[in-house]
Design an enzyme around this catalytic site. Structure first.
Site, PDB file in Angstrom:
ATOM      1  N   LYS A  83       0.851  -1.189   0.000  1.00 26.45           N
ATOM      2  CA  LYS A  83       0.000   0.000   0.000  1.00 26.45           C
ATOM      3  C   LYS A  83       0.887   1.239   0.000  1.00 26.45           C
ATOM      4  O   LYS A  83       1.746   1.396   0.878  1.00 26.45           O
ATOM      5  CB  LYS A  83      -0.856  -0.038   1.259  1.00 26.45           C
ATOM      6  CG  LYS A  83      -2.226   0.550   1.129  1.00 26.45           C
ATOM      7  CD  LYS A  83      -2.965   0.257   2.427  1.00 26.45           C
ATOM      8  CE  LYS A  83      -4.326   0.846   2.452  1.00 26.45           C
ATOM      9  NZ  LYS A  83      -4.878   0.803   3.808  1.00 26.45           N
TER      10      LYS A  83
HETATM   11  C1  E4P Z   1      -8.197   1.172   4.226  1.00 25.55           C
HETATM   12  O1  E4P Z   1      -7.498   0.808   3.322  1.00 25.55           O
HETATM   13  C2  E4P Z   1      -8.138   2.525   4.790  1.00 25.55           C
HETATM   14  O2  E4P Z   1      -6.904   2.778   5.345  1.00 25.55           O
HETATM   15  C3  E4P Z   1      -9.231   2.685   5.812  1.00 25.55           C
HETATM   16  O3  E4P Z   1     -10.447   2.228   5.240  1.00 25.55           O
HETATM   17  C4  E4P Z   1      -9.384   4.102   6.339  1.00 25.55           C
HETATM   18  O4  E4P Z   1     -10.539   4.165   7.130  1.00 25.55           O
HETATM   19  P1  E4P Z   1     -10.830   5.376   8.140  1.00 25.55           P
HETATM   20  O5  E4P Z   1     -11.069   6.607   7.335  1.00 25.55           O
HETATM   21  O6  E4P Z   1     -12.053   4.933   8.884  1.00 25.55           O
HETATM   22  O7  E4P Z   1      -9.623   5.494   9.005  1.00 25.55           O
END
Ligand code: E4P
Length: 217
Positions: A83
């Site tokens: 990522k």
């Molecule tokens: C997933 O890949 C993201 O990092 C995550 O969904 C972020 O979610 P949040 O905005 O609730 O922290």
């Protein structure tokens, strides 16, 4: 639509995985912090449990450092998706890592233009954050629709991974729009089973079964 679980909580992943609800997992540094565990150790445990892609996020900000971190993370297991953030350096890292055959999830996407760039850089997944846009009174689901339209216009193969999901309603809306994947916290996936009329109907059936003296086993 595929379901990814947005957590590094291995117990929660295992429970959903046993039900066949887990097509993959997404983590980020905040979720690793919440787990209180070492990133390599917990990510390996998740990869051993789940056969689909498991996103593990780099922490570097420069492309070369992201690439080094991405290569290290990819050594954990074959199903790692590296990522990287949607910055210019992140896009450079995305191109190099995808050219090496690694899955790459480009995260922190908040605009259709960013999603277009990620697709051009060969991203396996683009992660538009619905909830964080909603928090600013901007409809996050509109972004999912816009990216779907753009990717379909040109046949981009990058998977739309709807992220920052906060409600069960987000899940069905993403499925209607045609997101390829939605990643949600375990609580949101479980909340999809809830309906007031189900609870009400079940209460009545339980009462009537008692009154009728029904025994099945
Ligand atoms: C997933 O890949 C993201 O990092 C995550 O969904 C972020 O979610 P949040 O905005 O609730 O922290």
């Amino acid at each position: 639509m595929k379901f990814f679980v947005d957590t590094a909580d291995t117990k929660a992943i295992a429970e959903l995985n046993d039900l066949g609800m887990v097509d993959g997992v997404t983590t980020n540094p905040s979720l690793i912090l919440k787990s209180g565990r070492d990133i390599h150790e917990v990510t390996k445990e998740i990869c051993d449990m789940v056969s689909g892609p498991v996103s593990a996020e780099v922490i570097a900000l420069k492309a070369d450092d992201m690439i080094a971190e991405g290569r290290k993370l990819a050594e954990i297991a074959d199903n790692i998706a590296v990522k990287v953030p949607l910055t210019w350096d992140g896009l450079k890292a995305c191109k190099v890592l995808t050219d090496e055959g690694k899955m790459v999830n480009v995260t922190l996407c908040f605009s259709a233009n960013q999603a277009l760039l990620a697709a051009k850089a060969g991203a396996t997944f683009i992660s538009p954050f619905i909830g964080r846009l909603d928090d600013l009174n901007i409809d996050g689901l509109d972004l999912i629709s816009d990216i779907r339209e753009i990717y379909d216009n040109y046949g981009f193969e990058t998977n739309i991974l709807a992220a920052s999901i906060r409600s069960a309603n987000h899940m069905s809306e993403c499925a209607k729009i045609g997101a390829d994947v939605a990643t949600a916290p375990p609580g949101v996936i479980k909340a999809m089973a809830n309906h007031l009329l189900t609870d009400k109907g079940l209460d009545q059936f339980v009462k009537d079964a008692k009154e009728a003296g029904i025994k099945i086993v």
